[in-house]
Design a protein around this motif. Structure first.
Motif, mmCIF file in Angstrom:
data_model
loop_
_atom_site.group_PDB
_atom_site.id
_atom_site.type_symbol
_atom_site.label_atom_id
_atom_site.label_comp_id
_atom_site.label_asym_id
_atom_site.label_seq_id
_atom_site.Cartn_x
_atom_site.Cartn_y
_atom_site.Cartn_z
ATOM 1 N N VAL A 163 0.851 -1.191 0.000
ATOM 2 C CA VAL A 163 0.000 0.000 0.000
ATOM 3 C C VAL A 163 0.887 1.242 0.000
ATOM 4 C CG1 VAL A 163 -1.819 1.265 1.209
ATOM 5 C CG2 VAL A 163 -1.805 -1.238 1.257
ATOM 6 N N VAL A 164 0.539 2.195 -0.859
ATOM 7 C CA VAL A 164 1.264 3.471 -0.886
ATOM 8 C C VAL A 164 0.290 4.616 -0.676
ATOM 9 C CG1 VAL A 164 3.118 2.610 -2.369
ATOM 10 C CG2 VAL A 164 1.088 3.648 -3.411
ATOM 11 N N GLN A 172 4.701 7.453 -0.631
ATOM 12 C CA GLN A 172 5.378 6.752 0.444
ATOM 13 C C GLN A 172 4.666 5.429 0.687
ATOM 14 O OE1 GLN A 172 4.948 10.151 3.263
ATOM 15 N NE2 GLN A 172 7.157 9.980 3.546
ATOM 16 N N GLU A 173 5.390 4.472 1.254
ATOM 17 C CA GLU A 173 4.760 3.185 1.532
ATOM 18 C C GLU A 173 4.126 3.189 2.919
ATOM 19 O OE1 GLU A 173 5.323 -1.629 1.242
ATOM 20 O OE2 GLU A 173 7.087 -0.356 0.955
ATOM 21 N N VAL A 174 2.930 2.620 2.993
ATOM 22 C CA VAL A 174 2.236 2.468 4.270
ATOM 23 C C VAL A 174 2.656 1.127 4.870
ATOM 24 C CG1 VAL A 174 0.008 2.446 5.443
ATOM 25 C CG2 VAL A 174 0.280 3.744 3.308
ATOM 26 N N VAL A 175 3.216 1.161 6.066
ATOM 27 C CA VAL A 175 3.680 -0.058 6.742
ATOM 28 C C VAL A 175 3.022 -0.138 8.116
ATOM 29 C CG1 VAL A 175 5.878 -0.075 5.501
ATOM 30 C CG2 VAL A 175 5.697 1.113 7.714
ATOM 31 N N ILE A 176 3.288 -1.225 8.818
ATOM 32 C CA ILE A 176 2.656 -1.466 10.119
ATOM 33 C C ILE A 176 3.723 -1.560 11.196
ATOM 34 C CG2 ILE A 176 1.182 -3.040 11.441
ATOM 35 C CD1 ILE A 176 -0.040 -3.811 8.683
ATOM 36 N N ASN A 183 -0.013 -1.369 20.521
ATOM 37 C CA ASN A 183 -1.032 -1.640 19.519
ATOM 38 C C ASN A 183 -0.436 -1.527 18.120
ATOM 39 O OD1 ASN A 183 -3.233 -1.992 21.334
ATOM 40 N ND2 ASN A 183 -3.350 0.232 21.589
ATOM 41 N N LEU A 184 -1.080 -2.175 17.175
ATOM 42 C CA LEU A 184 -0.647 -2.085 15.786
ATOM 43 C C LEU A 184 -1.083 -0.741 15.210
ATOM 44 C CD1 LEU A 184 -1.578 -5.679 14.557
ATOM 45 C CD2 LEU A 184 0.634 -4.855 15.376
ATOM 46 N N LYS A 185 -0.210 -0.163 14.395
ATOM 47 C CA LYS A 185 -0.466 1.172 13.875
ATOM 48 C C LYS A 185 0.207 1.319 12.515
ATOM 49 C CE LYS A 185 0.674 6.009 14.941
ATOM 50 N NZ LYS A 185 1.384 6.891 15.914
ATOM 51 N N GLU A 186 -0.396 2.128 11.635
ATOM 52 C CA GLU A 186 0.211 2.417 10.339
ATOM 53 C C GLU A 186 1.289 3.483 10.482
ATOM 54 O OE1 GLU A 186 -3.397 1.494 7.185
ATOM 55 O OE2 GLU A 186 -2.883 3.572 7.643
ATOM 56 N N ASN A 187 2.244 3.422 9.553
ATOM 57 C CA ASN A 187 3.287 4.445 9.487
ATOM 58 C C ASN A 187 3.690 4.613 8.021
ATOM 59 O OD1 ASN A 187 4.996 6.348 10.686
ATOM 60 N ND2 ASN A 187 6.717 4.921 10.687
ATOM 61 N N LEU A 188 4.237 5.757 7.679
ATOM 62 C CA LEU A 188 4.684 6.017 6.319
ATOM 63 C C LEU A 188 6.202 6.000 6.261
ATOM 64 C CD1 LEU A 188 2.298 8.948 5.270
ATOM 65 C CD2 LEU A 188 2.110 6.540 4.645
ATOM 66 N N VAL A 189 6.750 5.283 5.258
ATOM 67 C CA VAL A 189 8.201 5.229 5.082
ATOM 68 C C VAL A 189 8.534 5.466 3.608
ATOM 69 C CG1 VAL A 189 8.506 3.607 7.001
ATOM 70 C CG2 VAL A 189 8.216 2.720 4.677
ATOM 71 N N GLU A 190 9.769 5.748 3.348
ATOM 72 C CA GLU A 190 10.239 5.946 1.978
ATOM 73 C C GLU A 190 10.122 4.641 1.186
ATOM 74 O OE1 GLU A 190 14.410 7.113 -0.367
ATOM 75 O OE2 GLU A 190 14.244 7.281 1.825
ATOM 76 N N ILE A 191 9.685 4.757 -0.052
ATOM 77 C CA ILE A 191 9.589 3.578 -0.922
ATOM 78 C C ILE A 191 10.986 3.126 -1.307
ATOM 79 C CG2 ILE A 191 8.820 2.737 -3.180
ATOM 80 C CD1 ILE A 191 6.435 4.634 -2.960
ATOM 81 N N GLN A 192 11.286 1.865 -1.046
ATOM 82 C CA GLN A 192 12.606 1.328 -1.363
ATOM 83 C C GLN A 192 12.540 0.192 -2.384
ATOM 84 O OE1 GLN A 192 14.275 0.245 2.445
ATOM 85 N NE2 GLN A 192 14.594 2.370 3.070
ATOM 86 N N ASP A 193 11.342 -0.273 -2.664
ATOM 87 C CA ASP A 193 11.175 -1.396 -3.584
ATOM 88 C C ASP A 193 10.918 -0.875 -4.992
ATOM 89 O OD1 ASP A 193 10.262 -3.671 -5.019
ATOM 90 O OD2 ASP A 193 9.705 -4.637 -3.134
ATOM 91 N N GLN A 211 -4.061 10.403 -1.209
ATOM 92 C CA GLN A 211 -4.484 9.314 -2.091
ATOM 93 C C GLN A 211 -3.735 8.032 -1.761
ATOM 94 O OE1 GLN A 211 -3.881 10.046 -6.268
ATOM 95 N NE2 GLN A 211 -4.945 8.182 -6.904
ATOM 96 N N ARG A 212 -4.470 6.906 -1.770
ATOM 97 C CA ARG A 212 -3.863 5.596 -1.541
ATOM 98 C C ARG A 212 -4.082 4.693 -2.754
ATOM 99 N NH1 ARG A 212 -3.945 3.161 4.570
ATOM 100 N NH2 ARG A 212 -2.928 4.929 5.572
ATOM 101 N N VAL A 213 -3.096 3.839 -3.001
ATOM 102 C CA VAL A 213 -3.176 2.868 -4.084
ATOM 103 C C VAL A 213 -2.588 1.559 -3.584
ATOM 104 C CG1 VAL A 213 -2.412 2.262 -6.420
ATOM 105 C CG2 VAL A 213 -2.982 4.644 -5.870
#
Length: 376
Positions: A163-164, A172-176, A183-193, A211-213
């Motif tokens: 998810v970006v 940016q990539e949405v990670v967990i 608790n589990l939470k979303e975070n945004l990081v730089e896209i590396q893939d 916007q998310r894709v």
């Protein structure tokens, strides 16, 4: 399941897991994943409905089309269903062939592939009288098929995705991650893939703030494995998704990743872990591209309502059916109506029919055999 996910995050060198890793765990973990749990998932007692939940008509229409293809020497009587679920589609399909096309039924090989041990158990119980069935947990287990038909219904929407999100003028990539309250939470990081960056560039996702894709990182591997199992034949994919242009609609700004729990849509998929189905709308242009890369013809693409009309569903209407709502005739007509009327289940789905290794004459004949809608 929460402990499994938290262990995965704690064991990660980066301190997070991607949505791809998260979905693999909550849906496909061998012991605790959603699809491995021994409980109803499809139908009234489950979490969601599929088209095959609407009586037997859906399976019968596709069975009739398959038999037409066989009788016109386009394919051999070999049918592979990927993601067989509770077996209701296979039951409708096989019962139709047994009753209406006994010669084809006698020579028919029907393979069901499902990762869920629980679903395979249900299939074997329901299809016990159909001795031409074989059951597999993975596509890799089946041998090469010379000529046949591969069918899937809601297969690709259940595959893991990344998810970006577009934020501060970049994707940016949405990670967990795990927050300070454990608790589990979303975070945004730089896209590396690079696979993610290439996808966004290939389909010209410019991006708007927020916007998310979803990036279908699992689609190509599954599709290539699936198509590689037939040397010649037909691939019919039924699923819900969007073309590239449709993804830009304002109401799709937040993407399509969601959960279904007891027939309720859940936008937060970090809850009900292991007890909720997780799904996304698929990228149809990407799936068509994989076909072209493998010299596969994208012969037919349509919304499900028009497709099921083209495939001849009106032949299942019974004229002057009884008015008794509990009669079999009335129920059949009601099932046909629910599949073709606006506002019904068919609004959500599309059909993609692809062919492999067929001649120009074969393609012409096939087009004629799926153009049965005289009301066009």
């Amino acid at each position: 399941m929460k402990n499994i996910i938290m262990n995965a995050i704690n064991n990660s060198k980066k301190g997070f897991i991607t949505y791809e890793q998260f979905i693999l765990l909550v849906l496909y973990d061998h012991e605790n994943g959603y699809y491995q749990m021994a409980n109803e998932k499809i139908g009234r007692k489950g979490d969601f409905y599929t088209t095959s939940s609407v009586g037997s008509v859906y399976g019968e229409v596709i069975a009739a089309s398959f038999c037409r293809f066989v009788k016109n020497n386009l394919i051999e009587p070999f049918f592979i269903e990927v993601g067989g679920g509770n077996g209701r589609f296979a039951s409708s399909f096989l019962s139709y062939c047994e009753k209406k096309e006994p010669e084809i039924y006698q020579n028919l090989n029907y393979y069901l592939i499902d990762a869920s041990q629980y679903h395979r158990k249900l299939q074997k119980e329901l299809l016990t009288n159909h001795l031409n069935c074989k059951y597999f947990s993975n596509i890799v287990e089946i041998e090469q098929i010379n000529n046949g038909m591969v069918f899937s219904n809601e297969l690709f929407d259940a595959l893991p995705v990344r998810v970006v999100e577009y934020n501060q003028n970049e994707w940016q990539e949405v990670v967990i991650i795990i927050d300070e309250l454990n608790n589990l939470k979303e975070n945004l990081v730089e896209i590396q893939d690079r696979e993610i960056s290439d996808f966004l560039r290939r389909y010209n996702f410019v991006g708007k703030n927020g916007q998310r894709v979803e990036i279908p990182v699992g689609m190509e591997k599954v599709y290539n494995l699936l198509q590689s199992k037939i040397s010649k034949g037909i691939i019919l994919t039924v699923d819900y998704g969007f073309t590239r242009e449709e993804w830009d609609a304002p109401h799709r700004m937040k993407g399509s990743l969601r959960g279904y729990y007891k027939h309720e849509m859940k936008s937060n998929i970090l809850e009900n872990l292991g007890h909720m189905d997780i799904t996304t709308h698929i990228h149809w242009d990407e799936l068509k591209k994989f076909g072209l890369l493998n010299h596969i013809e994208n012969l037919y693409f349509s919304n499900q309502r028009d497709a099921i009309l083209d495939f001849g569903i009106l032949n299942w209407l019974i004229p002057h059916a009884q008015s008794n709502p509990f009669s079999s005739e009335y129920k059949q007509n009601r099932a046909v109506q629910s599949l073709i009327m606006p506002g019904g289940i068919s609004d959500s789905f599309q059909w993609l029919l692809q062919t492999k290794g067929m001649s120009t004459n074969d393609l012409t004949k096939l087009n004629e055999l799926i153009s049965l809608n005289e009301y066009k």
